[in-house]
Design a protein around this motif. Structure first.
Motif, PDB file in Angstrom:
ATOM      1  N   ALA A 253      59.921  21.064  26.590  1.00  0.00           N
ATOM      2  CA  ALA A 253      59.877  21.728  25.285  1.00  0.00           C
ATOM      3  C   ALA A 253      61.230  22.361  24.987  1.00  0.00           C
ATOM      4  CB  ALA A 253      58.791  22.803  25.265  1.00  0.00           C
ATOM      5  N   THR A 254      61.494  22.617  23.708  1.00  0.00           N
ATOM      6  CA  THR A 254      62.667  23.395  23.304  1.00  0.00           C
ATOM      7  C   THR A 254      62.200  24.805  22.973  1.00  0.00           C
ATOM      8  OG1 THR A 254      63.783  21.448  22.409  1.00  0.00           O
ATOM      9  CG2 THR A 254      64.556  23.603  21.658  1.00  0.00           C
ATOM     10  N   VAL A 255      62.778  25.774  23.656  1.00  0.00           N
ATOM     11  CA  VAL A 255      62.390  27.172  23.464  1.00  0.00           C
ATOM     12  C   VAL A 255      63.446  27.860  22.604  1.00  0.00           C
ATOM     13  CG1 VAL A 255      61.766  29.331  24.599  1.00  0.00           C
ATOM     14  CG2 VAL A 255      61.278  27.143  25.732  1.00  0.00           C
ATOM     15  N   TRP A 256      63.014  28.344  21.458  1.00  0.00           N
ATOM     16  CA  TRP A 256      63.904  29.058  20.544  1.00  0.00           C
ATOM     17  C   TRP A 256      63.758  30.552  20.804  1.00  0.00           C
ATOM     18  CZ3 TRP A 256      67.165  26.448  17.194  1.00  0.00           C
ATOM     19  CH2 TRP A 256      66.960  25.068  17.120  1.00  0.00           C
ATOM     20  N   ALA A 257      64.790  31.149  21.386  1.00  0.00           N
ATOM     21  CA  ALA A 257      64.814  32.584  21.674  1.00  0.00           C
ATOM     22  C   ALA A 257      65.533  33.261  20.513  1.00  0.00           C
ATOM     23  CB  ALA A 257      65.529  32.849  22.992  1.00  0.00           C
ATOM     24  N   VAL A 258      64.786  33.978  19.676  1.00  0.00           N
ATOM     25  CA  VAL A 258      65.316  34.516  18.425  1.00  0.00           C
ATOM     26  C   VAL A 258      65.335  36.042  18.470  1.00  0.00           C
ATOM     27  CG1 VAL A 258      64.880  34.727  15.939  1.00  0.00           C
ATOM     28  CG2 VAL A 258      64.625  32.503  17.076  1.00  0.00           C
ATOM     29  N   ASP A 259      66.457  36.615  18.097  1.00  0.00           N
ATOM     30  CA  ASP A 259      66.594  38.070  18.051  1.00  0.00           C
ATOM     31  C   ASP A 259      67.699  38.401  17.063  1.00  0.00           C
ATOM     32  OD1 ASP A 259      67.032  40.957  18.957  1.00  0.00           O
ATOM     33  OD2 ASP A 259      65.591  40.311  20.464  1.00  0.00           O
ATOM     34  N   VAL A 260      67.689  39.638  16.547  1.00  0.00           N
ATOM     35  CA  VAL A 260      68.779  40.082  15.672  1.00  0.00           C
ATOM     36  C   VAL A 260      69.911  40.715  16.466  1.00  0.00           C
ATOM     37  CG1 VAL A 260      67.236  40.446  13.705  1.00  0.00           C
ATOM     38  CG2 VAL A 260      67.734  42.359  15.253  1.00  0.00           C
ATOM     39  N   ASN A 261      69.668  41.015  17.745  1.00  0.00           N
ATOM     40  CA  ASN A 261      70.643  41.707  18.577  1.00  0.00           C
ATOM     41  C   ASN A 261      71.528  40.675  19.276  1.00  0.00           C
ATOM     42  OD1 ASN A 261      71.872  43.028  20.874  1.00  0.00           O
ATOM     43  ND2 ASN A 261      70.421  44.714  20.614  1.00  0.00           N
ATOM     44  N   GLU A 262      72.786  40.603  18.867  1.00  0.00           N
ATOM     45  CA  GLU A 262      73.676  39.576  19.403  1.00  0.00           C
ATOM     46  C   GLU A 262      73.973  39.779  20.886  1.00  0.00           C
ATOM     47  OE1 GLU A 262      77.086  38.840  16.959  1.00  0.00           O
ATOM     48  OE2 GLU A 262      75.902  38.717  15.120  1.00  0.00           O
ATOM     49  N   ARG A 263      73.944  41.008  21.345  1.00  0.00           N
ATOM     50  CA  ARG A 263      74.147  41.260  22.773  1.00  0.00           C
ATOM     51  C   ARG A 263      72.986  40.669  23.577  1.00  0.00           C
ATOM     52  NH1 ARG A 263      75.813  47.247  24.527  1.00  0.00           N
ATOM     53  NH2 ARG A 263      77.641  46.604  23.306  1.00  0.00           N
ATOM     54  N   SER A 264      71.771  40.832  23.079  1.00  0.00           N
ATOM     55  CA  SER A 264      70.612  40.238  23.743  1.00  0.00           C
ATOM     56  C   SER A 264      70.756  38.725  23.820  1.00  0.00           C
ATOM     57  CB  SER A 264      69.323  40.588  22.992  1.00  0.00           C
ATOM     58  OG  SER A 264      69.035  41.964  23.075  1.00  0.00           O
ATOM     59  N   LEU A 265      71.157  38.108  22.722  1.00  0.00           N
ATOM     60  CA  LEU A 265      71.276  36.649  22.697  1.00  0.00           C
ATOM     61  C   LEU A 265      72.316  36.148  23.685  1.00  0.00           C
ATOM     62  CD1 LEU A 265      71.045  36.048  18.845  1.00  0.00           C
ATOM     63  CD2 LEU A 265      69.248  35.697  20.549  1.00  0.00           C
TER      64      LEU A 265
ATOM     65  N   VAL B 178      69.362  32.145  19.450  1.00  0.00           N
ATOM     66  CA  VAL B 178      69.957  32.120  18.110  1.00  0.00           C
ATOM     67  C   VAL B 178      69.494  33.312  17.272  1.00  0.00           C
ATOM     68  CG1 VAL B 178      70.220  29.610  18.047  1.00  0.00           C
ATOM     69  CG2 VAL B 178      68.090  30.646  17.234  1.00  0.00           C
ATOM     70  N   LEU B 179      70.295  33.632  16.265  1.00  0.00           N
ATOM     71  CA  LEU B 179      69.891  34.584  15.244  1.00  0.00           C
ATOM     72  C   LEU B 179      68.829  33.946  14.344  1.00  0.00           C
ATOM     73  CD1 LEU B 179      73.473  35.791  14.291  1.00  0.00           C
ATOM     74  CD2 LEU B 179      71.750  37.173  15.473  1.00  0.00           C
ATOM     75  N   PRO B 180      68.020  34.764  13.655  1.00  0.00           N
ATOM     76  CA  PRO B 180      66.952  34.190  12.826  1.00  0.00           C
ATOM     77  C   PRO B 180      67.433  33.138  11.833  1.00  0.00           C
ATOM     78  CG  PRO B 180      66.623  36.552  13.051  1.00  0.00           C
ATOM     79  CD  PRO B 180      67.946  36.243  13.684  1.00  0.00           C
ATOM     80  N   ASP B 181      68.570  33.374  11.188  1.00  0.00           N
ATOM     81  CA  ASP B 181      69.013  32.428  10.169  1.00  0.00           C
ATOM     82  C   ASP B 181      69.682  31.186  10.757  1.00  0.00           C
ATOM     83  OD1 ASP B 181      71.435  33.473  10.962  1.00  0.00           O
ATOM     84  OD2 ASP B 181      71.957  34.339   9.019  1.00  0.00           O
TER      85      ASP B 181
END
Length: 204
Positions: free
Chosen positions: A84-96, A114-117
């Motif tokens: 599967a492809t797991v999309w890890a989405v957050d607004v915090n760039e440090r977390s990403l 990735v960021l949401p957008d």
């Protein structure tokens, strides 16, 4: 900057990396976290409840970890479903960035942090898992769920963990009201003061 929160896009505090050892996907693993993110010292209890109470994720397709933090949910899914492809989405760039570092350390090539957008607009998901950021406030939380839950493919489901004293039962009622036409929303588990909610999308 003392006002930084884990939902701050670019934390203003000086980056301070740390190494933590966590039990993840059946083994002890040494990972990198940092200040300015959610629960940097451990896998928080809500996430632990979600991971212990949620069935195995789909083997293939696109799976969303919404509000991924430094990545424990995304990594668990990626180990369980390597195709599967797991999309890890957050607004915090440090977390990403930490998700990317740790995915590489773990040898997980199927995680996209990735960021949401940055998620393709036409992408649908075969499952959504989330320990949602309750502290962003009710309106922002509702807007986030209204944005992402409709992107579930027919016949698939979302799994959310919410602390009872932070509004799990009212969120459950709101989801039932908002999603009544397309989803069945049920409380699947109660553990350690948390509720695990399932939003199952009807087959078309």
């Amino acid at each position: 900057m003392a006002s930084d929160h884990y939902f701050t896009g670019v934390p203003g505090t000086e980056l301070k990396l740390r190494t933590v050892t966590v039990h993840l996907a059946g083994a002890e693993r040494e990972l990198t976290t940092a200040n300015g993110i959610f629960s940097p010292g451990r896998i928080d209890q809500g996430t632990q409840v979600l991971l212990s109470e949620t069935p195995r994720p789909p083997a293939t397709g696109n799976i969303l970890d919404l509000g991924c933090g430094w990545g424990p949910i995304a990594f668990t899914i990626a180990f369980a479903s390597p195709d599967a492809t797991v999309w890890a989405v957050d607004v915090n760039e440090r977390s990403l960035e930490l998700v990317r570092v740790n995915a590489a350390k773990l040898g997980l090539t199927n995680v996209r942090a990735v960021l949401p957008d940055q998620v393709p607009a036409d992408l649908t998901f075969d499952s959504i898992w989330s320990n949602p950021p309750i502290r962003i406030g009710k309106q922002a939380l509702h807007e986030m769920l209204q944005q992402w839950l409709p992107r579930l493919a027919p016949g698939s489901d979302a799994w959310l963990v919410v602390q009872k004293n932070l509004g799990a039962d009212s969120l459950h009622r709101w989801l039932q009201e908002q999603l009544a036409d397309d989803f069945d929303v049920t409380r699947e588990a109660i553990s350690k003061g948390y509720r695990v909610l399932r939003a199952a999308r009807h087959d078309d």
